[in-house]
Design a protein around this motif. Structure first.
Motif, mmCIF file in Angstrom:
data_model
loop_
_atom_site.group_PDB
_atom_site.id
_atom_site.type_symbol
_atom_site.label_atom_id
_atom_site.label_comp_id
_atom_site.label_asym_id
_atom_site.label_seq_id
_atom_site.Cartn_x
_atom_site.Cartn_y
_atom_site.Cartn_z
ATOM 1 N N UNK A 93 0.823 -1.211 0.000
ATOM 2 C CA UNK A 93 0.000 0.000 0.000
ATOM 3 C C UNK A 93 0.859 1.265 0.000
ATOM 4 N N UNK A 94 1.941 1.246 0.774
ATOM 5 C CA UNK A 94 2.816 2.416 0.823
ATOM 6 C C UNK A 94 3.472 2.661 -0.526
ATOM 7 N N UNK A 95 3.923 1.597 -1.175
ATOM 8 C CA UNK A 95 4.530 1.760 -2.493
ATOM 9 C C UNK A 95 3.519 2.259 -3.509
ATOM 10 N N UNK A 96 2.310 1.730 -3.440
ATOM 11 C CA UNK A 96 1.273 2.197 -4.363
ATOM 12 C C UNK A 96 0.954 3.669 -4.133
ATOM 13 N N UNK A 97 0.972 4.076 -2.872
ATOM 14 C CA UNK A 97 0.619 5.451 -2.538
ATOM 15 C C UNK A 97 1.712 6.434 -2.951
ATOM 16 N N UNK A 98 2.977 6.084 -2.725
ATOM 17 C CA UNK A 98 4.045 7.048 -2.929
ATOM 18 C C UNK A 98 4.837 6.849 -4.210
#
Length: 95
Positions: free
Chosen positions: A63-68
């Motif tokens: 999720x963090x990679x998708x977000x940033x």
């Protein structure tokens, strides 16, 4: 000149207070984390908990990679697609 030196001393005091506050927060957080780890090691289902934690961490990482990491599409490209879609709809309706 007295104002500048007084302002500088005030900033130094604020910096020291901020660093001390962060250090205290880190120590208290580390202490509670160690207590939690000790409690988890005493459990009989520690392997299952570790597996669940690994899955949760991987999901959070995804999720963090998708977000940033993902860059949003360029604004003009999005507008051009909308125009193209509307023209296609008009052309299909006129036929």
């Amino acid at each position: 000149m007295t104002r500048d030196s007084g302002s500088r001393a005030g900033l130094d005091d604020q910096a020291v207070l901020l660093v001390a506050g962060l250090a205290d927060l880190a120590v208290s957080t580390l202490g509670s984390a160690l207590g939690t780890v000790r409690g988890l090691l005493r459990r009989s289902d520690a392997a299952e908990l570790a597996s669940d934690a690994e899955r949760d961490l991987m999901a959070r990482g995804r999720l963090a990679l998708d977000r940033y990491a993902a860059a949003p599409p360029p604004h003009l490209e999005v507008l051009a697609r909308h125009v193209r879609d509307r023209q296609a709809q008009r052309d299909a309706g006129d036929v």
